[in-house]
Design a protein around this motif. Structure first.
Motif, PDB file in Angstrom:
ATOM      1  N   ARG A  64       0.879  -1.162   0.000  1.00  0.00           N
ATOM      2  CA  ARG A  64       0.000   0.000   0.000  1.00  0.00           C
ATOM      3  C   ARG A  64       0.923   1.219   0.000  1.00  0.00           C
ATOM      4  NH1 ARG A  64      -1.886  -3.311   3.997  1.00  0.00           N
ATOM      5  NH2 ARG A  64      -0.909  -1.965   5.571  1.00  0.00           N
ATOM      6  N   ALA A  65       1.202   1.734  -1.175  1.00  0.00           N
ATOM      7  CA  ALA A  65       2.211   2.782  -1.323  1.00  0.00           C
ATOM      8  C   ALA A  65       1.563   4.124  -1.609  1.00  0.00           C
ATOM      9  CB  ALA A  65       3.190   2.428  -2.444  1.00  0.00           C
ATOM     10  N   PHE A  66       2.106   5.171  -0.987  1.00  0.00           N
ATOM     11  CA  PHE A  66       1.565   6.513  -1.106  1.00  0.00           C
ATOM     12  C   PHE A  66       2.697   7.488  -1.413  1.00  0.00           C
ATOM     13  CE2 PHE A  66      -0.913   3.997   1.817  1.00  0.00           C
ATOM     14  CZ  PHE A  66      -2.205   4.127   1.319  1.00  0.00           C
ATOM     15  N   LEU A  67       2.440   8.366  -2.370  1.00  0.00           N
ATOM     16  CA  LEU A  67       3.448   9.323  -2.822  1.00  0.00           C
ATOM     17  C   LEU A  67       3.168  10.700  -2.246  1.00  0.00           C
ATOM     18  CD1 LEU A  67       5.765  10.309  -4.665  1.00  0.00           C
ATOM     19  CD2 LEU A  67       4.082  10.487  -6.509  1.00  0.00           C
ATOM     20  N   PHE A  68       4.215  11.302  -1.640  1.00  0.00           N
ATOM     21  CA  PHE A  68       4.147  12.673  -1.138  1.00  0.00           C
ATOM     22  C   PHE A  68       5.243  13.476  -1.828  1.00  0.00           C
ATOM     23  CE2 PHE A  68       2.300   9.941   2.009  1.00  0.00           C
ATOM     24  CZ  PHE A  68       1.196  10.641   2.462  1.00  0.00           C
ATOM     25  N   GLU A  69       4.831  14.445  -2.644  1.00  0.00           N
ATOM     26  CA  GLU A  69       5.766  15.198  -3.480  1.00  0.00           C
ATOM     27  C   GLU A  69       5.472  16.702  -3.348  1.00  0.00           C
ATOM     28  OE1 GLU A  69       8.309  16.879  -5.802  1.00  0.00           O
ATOM     29  OE2 GLU A  69       8.454  14.697  -5.606  1.00  0.00           O
ATOM     30  N   PRO A  70       6.501  17.538  -3.059  1.00  0.00           N
ATOM     31  CA  PRO A  70       6.255  18.969  -2.862  1.00  0.00           C
ATOM     32  C   PRO A  70       6.206  19.797  -4.141  1.00  0.00           C
ATOM     33  CG  PRO A  70       8.548  18.488  -2.421  1.00  0.00           C
ATOM     34  CD  PRO A  70       7.885  17.166  -2.715  1.00  0.00           C
ATOM     35  N   ASP A  71       6.703  19.272  -5.237  1.00  0.00           N
ATOM     36  CA  ASP A  71       6.819  20.046  -6.473  1.00  0.00           C
ATOM     37  C   ASP A  71       5.729  19.631  -7.465  1.00  0.00           C
ATOM     38  OD1 ASP A  71       7.510  21.309  -8.812  1.00  0.00           O
ATOM     39  OD2 ASP A  71       9.642  20.808  -8.704  1.00  0.00           O
ATOM     40  N   ARG A  81       1.230  10.978 -12.860  1.00  0.00           N
ATOM     41  CA  ARG A  81       0.839  11.082 -11.455  1.00  0.00           C
ATOM     42  C   ARG A  81       0.017   9.869 -11.023  1.00  0.00           C
ATOM     43  NH1 ARG A  81      -2.484  16.057  -8.605  1.00  0.00           N
ATOM     44  NH2 ARG A  81      -2.855  15.039  -6.602  1.00  0.00           N
ATOM     45  N   PRO A  82       0.509   9.090 -10.053  1.00  0.00           N
ATOM     46  CA  PRO A  82      -0.237   7.904  -9.636  1.00  0.00           C
ATOM     47  C   PRO A  82      -1.457   8.269  -8.793  1.00  0.00           C
ATOM     48  CG  PRO A  82       1.727   8.151  -8.296  1.00  0.00           C
ATOM     49  CD  PRO A  82       1.795   9.210  -9.368  1.00  0.00           C
ATOM     50  N   HIS A  83      -2.428   7.394  -8.789  1.00  0.00           N
ATOM     51  CA  HIS A  83      -3.638   7.602  -7.994  1.00  0.00           C
ATOM     52  C   HIS A  83      -3.268   7.774  -6.526  1.00  0.00           C
ATOM     53  CE1 HIS A  83      -7.724   7.208  -6.562  1.00  0.00           C
ATOM     54  NE2 HIS A  83      -7.307   6.268  -5.724  1.00  0.00           N
ATOM     55  N   GLY A  84      -3.889   8.764  -5.892  1.00  0.00           N
ATOM     56  CA  GLY A  84      -3.683   8.960  -4.468  1.00  0.00           C
ATOM     57  C   GLY A  84      -2.452   9.756  -4.097  1.00  0.00           C
ATOM     58  N   ALA A  85      -1.731  10.313  -5.074  1.00  0.00           N
ATOM     59  CA  ALA A  85      -0.556  11.129  -4.765  1.00  0.00           C
ATOM     60  C   ALA A  85      -0.971  12.407  -4.050  1.00  0.00           C
ATOM     61  CB  ALA A  85       0.206  11.462  -6.042  1.00  0.00           C
ATOM     62  N   VAL A  86      -0.108  12.888  -3.147  1.00  0.00           N
ATOM     63  CA  VAL A  86      -0.421  14.053  -2.332  1.00  0.00           C
ATOM     64  C   VAL A  86       0.670  15.107  -2.523  1.00  0.00           C
ATOM     65  CG1 VAL A  86      -0.771  14.905   0.028  1.00  0.00           C
ATOM     66  CG2 VAL A  86      -1.597  12.631  -0.613  1.00  0.00           C
ATOM     67  N   LEU A  87       0.255  16.353  -2.729  1.00  0.00           N
ATOM     68  CA  LEU A  87       1.194  17.466  -2.775  1.00  0.00           C
ATOM     69  C   LEU A  87       1.524  17.842  -1.339  1.00  0.00           C
ATOM     70  CD1 LEU A  87       2.550  19.386  -4.864  1.00  0.00           C
ATOM     71  CD2 LEU A  87       0.671  20.981  -4.419  1.00  0.00           C
ATOM     72  N   ALA A  88       2.733  17.520  -0.894  1.00  0.00           N
ATOM     73  CA  ALA A  88       3.066  17.696   0.518  1.00  0.00           C
ATOM     74  C   ALA A  88       4.556  17.923   0.694  1.00  0.00           C
ATOM     75  CB  ALA A  88       2.632  16.473   1.329  1.00  0.00           C
ATOM     76  N   ASP A  89       4.899  18.647   1.748  1.00  0.00           N
ATOM     77  CA  ASP A  89       6.278  18.975   2.087  1.00  0.00           C
ATOM     78  C   ASP A  89       6.880  17.874   2.955  1.00  0.00           C
ATOM     79  OD1 ASP A  89       8.655  20.150   3.072  1.00  0.00           O
ATOM     80  OD2 ASP A  89       7.775  22.146   2.942  1.00  0.00           O
ATOM     81  N   GLY A  90       8.082  17.427   2.596  1.00  0.00           N
ATOM     82  CA  GLY A  90       8.742  16.390   3.374  1.00  0.00           C
ATOM     83  C   GLY A  90       9.130  16.815   4.773  1.00  0.00           C
TER      84      GLY A  90
END
Length: 236
Positions: A64-71, A81-90
């Motif tokens: 169950r993998a989730f992507l958090f990317e700030p850019d 962009r994969p399903h469920g990706a979130v724009l977020a700061d590390g």
């Protein structure tokens, strides 16, 4: 040697065939994670994973993998962009403490101004006993200047000027803005001083032989490591 040669050939095609390059790198990284933690059924947090190649590979292996990317530009690169990706700061992940079985970051640490805070956040969201995978390109690596390498050895400003003259465009990375000089020795000392993690492996990510020995030799490791891979276990 075959693995290292294949990765090198892929990196040489990065600009023209990024899907091949990052697909191969994702499979290689997933293999490394699975040596220490099963991916099937695991909750994996991919911090700064760009267009999602790593996230997709983890999902293919049952995680169950989730992507958090700030850019936003990276998140939408190649319309991948994969399903469920979130724009977020590390620095401040929107996750509860201990939410992840595996917290993963590939080639991100050299792009953050405060690596210690970034690492602390990765540790925070990893459950006790969970795995933390961090790999980054150190500044004195032959690839430390990224697209301006190896001319960064003569100075970052000079390397950028050469890149501009040669290509007619500005380099993507600027030292002190979106690229930072991160070094092997200080990073290892900081991680070893932490009471909340223990080092499972500290090695060169791509070096074909004695990858762990290189990181134990001061000065030499800053150049020869090329890309430092840290695999950490979250302490109870």
């Amino acid at each position: 040697m075959r693995r290292s040669a294949a990765l090198l050939r892929a990196f040489l095609r990065e600009q023209t065939d990024p899907a091949h390059t990052y697909g191969l790198l994702a499979r290689d990284a997933a293999d490394q994670v699975e040596r220490h933690h099963p991916l099937s059924g695991a909750t994996v947090v991919d911090v700064g994973g760009g267009a999602g190649h790593f996230t997709e590979e983890f999902r293919r292996r049952g995680a169950r993998a989730f992507l958090f990317e700030p850019d936003p530009a990276e998140l939408h690169a190649d319309d991948r962009r994969p399903h469920g990706a979130v724009l977020a700061d590390g620095y401040l992940l929107p996750l509860a403490d201990g939410a992840a079985d595996v917290c993963f970051s590939s080639n991100v640490l050299e792009h953050v101004a405060d690596p210690q805070t970034f690492l602390s956040e990765m540790v925070r969201v990893t459950r006790p006993g969970g795995l933390i995978y961090v790999a980054f390109t150190n500044w004195y690596s032959p690839w430390g200047g990224h697209e301006t390498a190896p001319w960064h050895y003569l100075g970052a400003a000079r390397a950028r000027a050469r890149y501009r003259r040669r290509t007619g465009r500005e380099a993507k990375h600027t030292l002190g803005e979106n690229l930072f000089a991160v070094h092997v020795g200080p990073t290892l000392r900081q991680v070893r001083a932490r009471p909340d993690v223990r080092i499972v492996s500290a090695r060169s990510r791509y070096w074909p032989f004695l990858p762990g020995a290189i990181t134990r030799v001061p000065l030499l490791r800053e150049i020869a490591t090329w890309n430092l891979l840290l695999i950490l276990r979250r302490c109870p």
